[in-house]
Scaffold this active site. Structure first.
Site, PDB file in Angstrom:
ATOM      1  N   ARG A  87       3.819  -0.463  -5.179  1.00 32.61           N
ATOM      2  CA  ARG A  87       3.603  -1.015  -3.841  1.00 32.61           C
ATOM      3  C   ARG A  87       2.282  -1.764  -3.727  1.00 32.61           C
ATOM      4  O   ARG A  87       2.067  -2.498  -2.766  1.00 32.61           O
ATOM      5  CB  ARG A  87       3.619   0.116  -2.806  1.00 32.61           C
ATOM      6  CG  ARG A  87       4.947   0.833  -2.727  1.00 32.61           C
ATOM      7  CD  ARG A  87       4.858   1.956  -1.742  1.00 32.61           C
ATOM      8  NE  ARG A  87       4.781   1.447  -0.398  1.00 32.61           N
ATOM      9  CZ  ARG A  87       5.727   1.580   0.523  1.00 32.61           C
ATOM     10  NH1 ARG A  87       6.826   2.219   0.237  1.00 32.61           N
ATOM     11  NH2 ARG A  87       5.576   1.096   1.727  1.00 32.61           N
ATOM     12  N   TRP A 135      -2.940  -2.647  -1.650  1.00 32.74           N
ATOM     13  CA  TRP A 135      -2.647  -4.074  -1.766  1.00 32.74           C
ATOM     14  C   TRP A 135      -3.505  -4.723  -0.698  1.00 32.74           C
ATOM     15  O   TRP A 135      -3.231  -4.604   0.490  1.00 32.74           O
ATOM     16  CB  TRP A 135      -1.161  -4.328  -1.521  1.00 32.74           C
ATOM     17  CG  TRP A 135      -0.759  -5.747  -1.774  1.00 32.74           C
ATOM     18  CD1 TRP A 135      -0.404  -6.284  -2.972  1.00 32.74           C
ATOM     19  CD2 TRP A 135      -0.655  -6.808  -0.810  1.00 32.74           C
ATOM     20  NE1 TRP A 135      -0.099  -7.616  -2.818  1.00 32.74           N
ATOM     21  CE2 TRP A 135      -0.240  -7.961  -1.507  1.00 32.74           C
ATOM     22  CE3 TRP A 135      -0.870  -6.903   0.562  1.00 32.74           C
ATOM     23  CZ2 TRP A 135      -0.040  -9.183  -0.883  1.00 32.74           C
ATOM     24  CZ3 TRP A 135      -0.669  -8.117   1.189  1.00 32.74           C
ATOM     25  CH2 TRP A 135      -0.259  -9.246   0.474  1.00 32.74           C
ATOM     26  N   GLU A 187       6.760 -15.718 -10.144  1.00 30.59           N
ATOM     27  CA  GLU A 187       6.223 -14.393  -9.858  1.00 30.59           C
ATOM     28  C   GLU A 187       5.632 -13.705 -11.066  1.00 30.59           C
ATOM     29  O   GLU A 187       4.555 -13.124 -10.986  1.00 30.59           O
ATOM     30  CB  GLU A 187       7.379 -13.483  -9.397  1.00 30.59           C
ATOM     31  CG  GLU A 187       7.586 -13.374  -7.955  1.00 30.59           C
ATOM     32  CD  GLU A 187       8.690 -12.374  -7.699  1.00 30.59           C
ATOM     33  OE1 GLU A 187       8.448 -11.439  -6.948  1.00 30.59           O
ATOM     34  OE2 GLU A 187       9.805 -12.517  -8.244  1.00 30.59           O
ATOM     35  N   LYS A 225      11.526 -16.099  -9.768  1.00 30.72           N
ATOM     36  CA  LYS A 225      11.218 -15.044 -10.734  1.00 30.72           C
ATOM     37  C   LYS A 225      10.203 -15.548 -11.764  1.00 30.72           C
ATOM     38  O   LYS A 225       9.287 -14.841 -12.134  1.00 30.72           O
ATOM     39  CB  LYS A 225      12.523 -14.616 -11.417  1.00 30.72           C
ATOM     40  CG  LYS A 225      12.579 -13.175 -11.693  1.00 30.72           C
ATOM     41  CD  LYS A 225      13.429 -12.384 -10.741  1.00 30.72           C
ATOM     42  CE  LYS A 225      12.927 -12.382  -9.329  1.00 30.72           C
ATOM     43  NZ  LYS A 225      13.765 -11.602  -8.447  1.00 30.72           N
ATOM     44  N   HIS A 281      16.149 -37.594  -4.837  1.00 33.47           N
ATOM     45  CA  HIS A 281      15.453 -37.822  -3.563  1.00 33.47           C
ATOM     46  C   HIS A 281      13.991 -37.397  -3.660  1.00 33.47           C
ATOM     47  O   HIS A 281      13.364 -37.139  -2.633  1.00 33.47           O
ATOM     48  CB  HIS A 281      16.173 -37.091  -2.434  1.00 33.47           C
ATOM     49  CG  HIS A 281      17.587 -37.551  -2.278  1.00 33.47           C
ATOM     50  ND1 HIS A 281      17.897 -38.787  -1.773  1.00 33.47           N
ATOM     51  CD2 HIS A 281      18.763 -36.967  -2.613  1.00 33.47           C
ATOM     52  CE1 HIS A 281      19.218 -38.937  -1.787  1.00 33.47           C
ATOM     53  NE2 HIS A 281      19.761 -37.843  -2.299  1.00 33.47           N
ATOM     54  N   CYS A 339       0.813  -1.212   0.000  1.00 35.96           N
ATOM     55  CA  CYS A 339       0.000   0.000   0.000  1.00 35.96           C
ATOM     56  C   CYS A 339       0.856   1.276   0.000  1.00 35.96           C
ATOM     57  O   CYS A 339       1.765   1.433   0.790  1.00 35.96           O
ATOM     58  CB  CYS A 339      -0.933   0.077   1.197  1.00 35.96           C
ATOM     59  SG  CYS A 339      -2.108  -1.254   1.287  1.00 35.96           S
ATOM     60  N   LYS A 361       5.565  -4.581  -4.001  1.00 30.81           N
ATOM     61  CA  LYS A 361       7.013  -4.415  -4.005  1.00 30.81           C
ATOM     62  C   LYS A 361       7.590  -4.432  -2.603  1.00 30.81           C
ATOM     63  O   LYS A 361       8.599  -5.047  -2.337  1.00 30.81           O
ATOM     64  CB  LYS A 361       7.350  -3.091  -4.703  1.00 30.81           C
ATOM     65  CG  LYS A 361       8.832  -2.788  -4.800  1.00 30.81           C
ATOM     66  CD  LYS A 361       9.469  -3.628  -5.855  1.00 30.81           C
ATOM     67  CE  LYS A 361      10.961  -3.419  -5.957  1.00 30.81           C
ATOM     68  NZ  LYS A 361      11.602  -4.566  -6.615  1.00 30.81           N
ATOM     69  N   GLU A 400      16.306 -18.641  -7.313  1.00 32.25           N
ATOM     70  CA  GLU A 400      15.970 -17.299  -7.803  1.00 32.25           C
ATOM     71  C   GLU A 400      15.303 -17.403  -9.189  1.00 32.25           C
ATOM     72  O   GLU A 400      14.312 -16.724  -9.464  1.00 32.25           O
ATOM     73  CB  GLU A 400      17.252 -16.437  -7.851  1.00 32.25           C
ATOM     74  CG  GLU A 400      17.181 -15.155  -8.668  1.00 32.25           C
ATOM     75  CD  GLU A 400      16.265 -14.078  -8.107  1.00 32.25           C
ATOM     76  OE1 GLU A 400      15.685 -14.273  -7.029  1.00 32.25           O
ATOM     77  OE2 GLU A 400      16.101 -13.044  -8.784  1.00 32.25           O
ATOM     78  N   ASN A 436      -1.571   1.953   5.646  1.00 34.00           N
ATOM     79  CA  ASN A 436      -0.709   0.896   5.155  1.00 34.00           C
ATOM     80  C   ASN A 436      -0.397   0.015   6.352  1.00 34.00           C
ATOM     81  O   ASN A 436       0.069   0.521   7.375  1.00 34.00           O
ATOM     82  CB  ASN A 436       0.572   1.535   4.591  1.00 34.00           C
ATOM     83  CG  ASN A 436       1.606   0.512   4.186  1.00 34.00           C
ATOM     84  OD1 ASN A 436       1.274  -0.649   3.979  1.00 34.00           O
ATOM     85  ND2 ASN A 436       2.842   0.946   4.087  1.00 34.00           N
ATOM     86  N   GLY A 437      -0.675  -1.285   6.267  1.00 33.29           N
ATOM     87  CA  GLY A 437      -0.396  -2.163   7.403  1.00 33.29           C
ATOM     88  C   GLY A 437      -1.612  -3.009   7.720  1.00 33.29           C
ATOM     89  O   GLY A 437      -2.520  -3.152   6.904  1.00 33.29           O
TER      90      GLY A 437
END
Ligand code: F6R
Length: 607
Positions: free
Chosen positions: A27, A74, A486, A483, A502, A2, A602, A479, A98-99
């Site tokens: 954000r 968000w 995402e 990516k 395994h 947010c 973000k 990574e 925000n929170g």
């Protein structure tokens, strides 16, 4: 997570709010809204979806007023609808948040019993209703805020406007960052300095527990005990121009192409090309005697820390404990009395990483943070911090900040290896020389764009993709998978190549591409065997290797991409560039929203 922006000023607030929100859209982007004061009344415009929808709503139905607040959301509580979009409030007060207000259900029940009526499913509305109750009983805005804040559990950055008290924003912080910007006869509020960059570079940060009254002439800061306090005004390094997309299709593409420059700028802080020596930054612990290090972070930053662990253990012979911050903060790990910790974060505001930092600090660890935002909460709360010089990263998926984090960890590992007597001068010079070649080699990898696009085309319809690597390339395999997940929404996993048999080998069939990170040297032979095992079971192997690896891999791999031949030490940084580029092209082919992938934000400032 947010974005918040606020303006108390001289001209129309709404256009400035929208401009600020545009810079904060990374954000959160499921809805947006603004509220302004118009002749003693609060007026709002809100819209579901991207900020452009709000801008459209404002174009159709403009909002006058010189004092206003804005928000890009968000969603945490309540679906991402217009009704749940911020600002929230009543006729008396309007709030952006925000929170997460953790005790919102309890507060809602209490407020409803008092006769307050709610209009949304959000946790934020409880803040507005609490304020409203106090205002209705005759409290001033300041008094209402002072009564309300201690009732809230959880994390918040808040900005509030009051119908009958124009030309003022009250802002408060617990957990979620907030900055106050100083203009000429106008003042601003933002959840980060980036939002304020086109408006002013003079910024003061609220500290934990602070609240402030912001009027056109300045700001009156108060601490968590309501005592008046001064907060230093600093010049941020962000500029209004820093966040353009240039000629690139996406911020992510632009940021990928900034790898060489960012790596050069970050490495330049530590490496002396004349002597090939590492200039260590001031550390809050003695690297020669520190008995143990804890590394913690989230997401890609955690993976950078994980590569750092391989380097620190190998080069500096330093025992390293590493964990994701969301686990570490509740794990109650035993800590060495003279131990130290490194926290890694692009934003410097990630809620879990910040909580881990505080826990480690309370546990007597000396704290070094590796951050990209110098004024961030983590930078301010650490004993010292080292900067990645990546500049603003707007694409939600981290790219250049990640490789810059790797560059910092590499320099720290070499410097600490020297300080602990495990590396000779010649070793230091050899490793420094290798790092100095990284920016140039990153540029060579970016030139492979077309080849990488061909690989992307061959995996873009896959349902699952496996990434394999060994040693310090294992976190880079993760990574690559992170990516890809995402931004392309393809299910992907990063595995240590030796772990294949395994379990994950059961997944192998011709529909599951296996992306192998397989430079020669080190564990090349062993990775090769693991890949042959996968190929023997019908796996489609796509290998990133160097010139010497090609003859071995082309025997069974479907595609082989040649990357520069470099020593084992710097391969994680370079292979990271390659896997990020691959994820980017897959996402473009699939037509996803590359810069603002669904459900993500973000800067994750809630737990
Ligand atoms: C992945 C990504 C995230 C972040 C994570 C930590 O592409 O961007 O996994 O790395 O949310 O964020 P920072 O580094 O700001 O603490």
């Amino acid at each position: 997570m947010c974005g918040i922006v606020g303006v108390v000023g001289q001209g129309e607030a709404a256009p400035l709010l929208v401009e600020g929100l545009r810079r904060l859209e990374y954000r959160g982007y499921d809805s947006a809204g603004v509220a302004t004061l118009v002749n003693g009344r609060i007026e709002r415009r809100r819209a579901e979806g991207k900020l452009s929808n709000l801008a459209g709503a404002l174009a159709r139905d403009p909002l006058p007023g010189r004092t206003g607040i804005g928000h890009t959301r968000w969603a945490t509580h309540g679906a991402p609808t217009e009704r749940n979009a911020h600002p929230h409030g009543t006729a008396r007060v309007s709030v952006v948040h925000n929170g997460i207000i953790e005790n919102h259900a309890e507060l809602r029940a209490e407020l409803e019993a008092e006769g307050q009526s709610f209009h949304t499913e959000t946790d934020t509305e409880t803040v507005a209703q609490l304020l409203d109750l106090h205002l209705a009983r005759g409290a001033s805005p300041e008094k209402a805020v002072v009564e309300t804040l201690p009732r809230l559990r959880g994390a918040f950055g808040l900005a509030m406007i009051f119908a009958e008290h124009g030309e003022r924003i009250i802002t408060a912080r617990r957990g979620s960052p907030l900055a106050v910007g100083f203009g000429e006869g106008e003042m601003f509020v933002g959840s980060d300095a980036l939002a304020l960059a086109p408006l002013t570079r003079r910024v003061a940060y609220l500290e934990e527990g602070d609240w402030a009254i912001v009027t056109p002439d300045g700001a009156a800061f108060h601490d968590g005990h309501n005592a008046r306090v001064q907060r230093a005004v600093r010049l941020t390094q962000f500029t209004g121009a820093a966040t353009g997309r240039g000629n690139y299709r996406h911020f992510m593409e632009k940021e990928l192409h900034e790898h060489p420059m960012v790596l050069g700028d970050t490495l330049r802080q530590f490496l002396d090309p004349a002597t090939l020596a590492v200039r260590m930054p001031p550390l809050p612990f003695d690297p020669a005697s520190v008995p143990r290090l804890t590394i913690s972070a989230c997401g890609s930053a955690f993976l950078a820390g994980h590569v750092g662990r391989y380097w620190l253990e190998r080069l500096a012979r330093l025992p390293v404990d590493i964990d994701v911050s969301s686990e570490l903060r509740y794990r109650d790990p035993p800590l060495e009395p003279d131990g130290a910790a490194i926290l890694v974060s692009q934003s410097g505001e990630t809620a879990d990483t910040l909580a881990a930092l505080r826990l480690l600090k309370e546990g007597g660890q000396r704290i070094l943070s590796v951050v990209n935002v110098p004024e961030s909460s983590m930078a301010r709360e650490s004993d010292s911090s080292v900067l990645t010089v990546a500049g603003p990263e707007i694409g939600v998926a981290s790219t250049k900040a990640f490789t810059a984090q790797l560059a910092v960890m590499a320099c720290l590992a070499v410097g600490m290896g020297r300080a602990r007597g495990h590396l000779s001068l010649t070793d230091e010079q050899r490793l420094t020389a290798a790092l100095l070649e990284v920016p140039g080699n990153a540029a060579l990898i970016l030139e492979k764009d077309e080849e990488v696009q061909r690989v992307a085309a061959s995996i873009s319809t896959a349902r699952d993709v496996l990434f394999l690597g060994r040693g310090a390339l294992y976190p880079i395999a993760q990574e690559g998978a992170l990516k890809l997940k995402e931004i392309s929404y393809i299910h992907a996993e990063g595995y240590a190549a030796g772990e294949m048999k395994h379990g994950p080998i059961a997944l192998i069939d011709p529909s599951v591409p296996v992306i192998a990170l397989c430079p020669t040297g080190g564990l090349f032979e062993k990775t090769l065997s693991n890949l042959q095992e996968a190929a023997a079971r019908g796996g489609r192997i796509i290998a990133f290797t160097d010139r010497d690896g090609i003859p071995h891999l082309s025997r069974f791999a479907e595609q082989v991409i040649e990357l520069p031949r470099v020593g084992q030490f710097s391969t994680p940084i370079l292979y990271a560039v390659a896997v990020q580029l691959l994820a980017y092209h897959v996402a473009v082919l699939r037509g996803t929203d590359v810069d603002q992938p669904r459900n993500l934000a973000k800067s994750v400032t809630v737990e």
